[in-house]
Write an enzyme that holds these catalytic residues in place. Structure first.
Site, mmCIF file in Angstrom:
data_model
loop_
_atom_site.group_PDB
_atom_site.id
_atom_site.type_symbol
_atom_site.label_atom_id
_atom_site.label_comp_id
_atom_site.label_asym_id
_atom_site.label_seq_id
_atom_site.Cartn_x
_atom_site.Cartn_y
_atom_site.Cartn_z
ATOM 1 N N TYR A 222 0.813 -1.226 0.000
ATOM 2 C CA TYR A 222 0.000 0.000 0.000
ATOM 3 C C TYR A 222 0.838 1.264 0.000
ATOM 4 C CZ TYR A 222 -3.875 -3.053 1.396
ATOM 5 O OH TYR A 222 -4.817 -4.031 1.462
ATOM 6 N N CYS B 295 -1.206 -18.542 3.127
ATOM 7 C CA CYS B 295 -1.069 -19.513 2.040
ATOM 8 C C CYS B 295 -1.075 -18.863 0.662
ATOM 9 C CB CYS B 295 -2.186 -20.542 2.135
ATOM 10 S SG CYS B 295 -2.134 -21.432 3.683
#
Ligand SMILES: *Cc1c(COP(=O)(O)O)cnc(C)c1O
Length: 388
Positions: free
Chosen positions: A301, A327
């Protein structure tokens, strides 16, 4: 620094705090919050510094700034509630979000925060119902494609429309206190600040001549840069041209700034622990309990590139990969980082990680955001936990 100061960013202290509070851990050093605040004060004498809560909306930072005699910059109802809960004088706060719901305006006013920001005619009209209570800064846009995030694309009116906006507010009986801008975060140099100060000085003079309101405040926003892997000029040198530009303003103009990153960034580190490792295609991969869905969200970001190190001493350095716990394959913190061979349980420290890190973290895959501890809020008061 006082004799009782304990540096919580030293390896032995980091280990002690992780043993006590667990991992992942964000450690905020309020002594460094104070130091950053004072450095910026020295670089911008006479400017009232409103800490922008957005990069690190944590009670300890807010209390530290207030105790140091500083001011606050709020942008949401949640931030208004945070400072209200802490009993901070609302007269020391401004609300700088240019687009608000009526209920956000009412919430701010109910909390006693009455200096707010607008940047377009529809927003100015929202204040007709609360004229007499609320006062306005009009946000002007100065594009800076060079900044890490150009905040003048999403917000701010064109300089050539600013006076019309002030005229509209005056016609509706709303008190115009002045103009504001934000050139964008982690500014590469002060050129945009200077251009914006000079343009806003002209706007203030014209608005005063037309008697469009008190027009006695100039808000120069944030954007003050800090060191990451890439170093930046010292803040005194960075601000020198801004000081020169501000020196030409009439003495009756109060100048305020909204620093966020500069105050919070260097004041916190993030500590993560190696959960496991695997050798893949000749490279060691280390999987941490914090990653780009957590504190390292700033890499996505905020384009952050944090100095990362391990507390393990010695051992041959080899190109390695640091990965986050989720994951998802995007969750990789660093590739080709030179590290000694690590083991499960080893600690990894990201420095200058106070701003736009924990604040933007998620709990994707049920990996919790780091626990936050703040230390040295009162010098020597080591290990105070968030919320107690
Ligand atoms: C984000 C923001 C700030 C803080 O900016 P930094 O570059 O972190 O200093 C200040 N004011 C406004 C309006 C903001 O949106």
């Amino acid at each position: 620094m006082s004799a009782r100061y304990i540096d919580p960013f030293e390896p032995a202290q980091i280990r002690r705090l992780v043993e006590r509070f667990g991992s992942p851990l964000m450690i905020i050093d309020c002594q460094r919050v104070r130091a950053q605040y004072r450095r910026l004060q020295r670089a911008l004498p006479g400017v009232d510094l409103h800490y922008a809560l957005k990069p690190l909306p944590h009670a300890a930072v807010v209390r530290t700034i207030a105790a140091a005699g500083g001011w606050l910059d709020l942008a949401t109802t949640g931030e208004v509630q945070l400072v209200s809960r802490l009993g901070i004088d609302p007269a020391r706060c401004i609300h700088s979000h240019p687009i608000k719901r009526d209920k956000d305006i009412r919430n701010a006013l109910a909390a006693g925060v009455n200096l707010m920001v607008a940047d377009n005619p529809d927003e100015v009209r929202k204040f007709r119902a609360v004229r007499g209570e609320a006062e306005l800064l009009l946000r002007v846009s100065f594009r800076s494609p060079g900044a890490v995030s150009d905040l003048s694309r999403k917000f701010g009116c064109d300089p050539e429309h600013a006076l019309d906006l002030a005229r509209l507010a005056a016609r509706l009986g709303i008190q115009v206190r002045g103009f504001s801008f934000h050139v964008g975060s982690q500014a590469p140099n002060a050129l945009k600040h200077v251009e914006a100060v000079e343009a806003c000085a002209r706007l203030l003079a014209m608005a005063r001549r037309e008697k469009l309101g008190r027009c006695d405040i100039l808000d120069i926003g944030g954007g003050f840069p800090i060191d990451y892997v890439k170093r930046v000029p010292d803040i005194g040198r960075f601000c020198a041209p801004i000081r020169a530009a501000l020196g030409k303003l009439p003495k009756s103009v109060r100048v305020i700034a909204e620093p966020g990153r500069y105050i919070a960034g260097p004041a916190a580190i993030c500590v993560a622990t190696v959960m496991g490792r695997a050798e893949r295609s000749g490279l060691w991969w280390y999987y941490l309990d914090d990653g780009v869905y957590g504190s390292y969200s700033g890499q996505l970001y905020d384009h952050g590139n944090y100095p990362i190190e391990t507390l393990r001493q010695g051992g041959e350095l080899k190109a390695s990969v640091l990965a986050g716990p989720t994951c998802d394959s995007i969750d990789v913190i660093a590739e080709n980082i030179l590290l000694p061979k690590l083991k499960a349980g080893d600690l990894i420290v990201g420095r200058n990680m106070g701003a736009y890190t924990w604040a933007t973290a998620s709990e994707f895959n049920f990996f919790p955001k780091p626990t936050v501890v703040s230390v040295n809020e009162v010098p020597g008061d080591l290990g105070k936990v968030e919320g107690d």
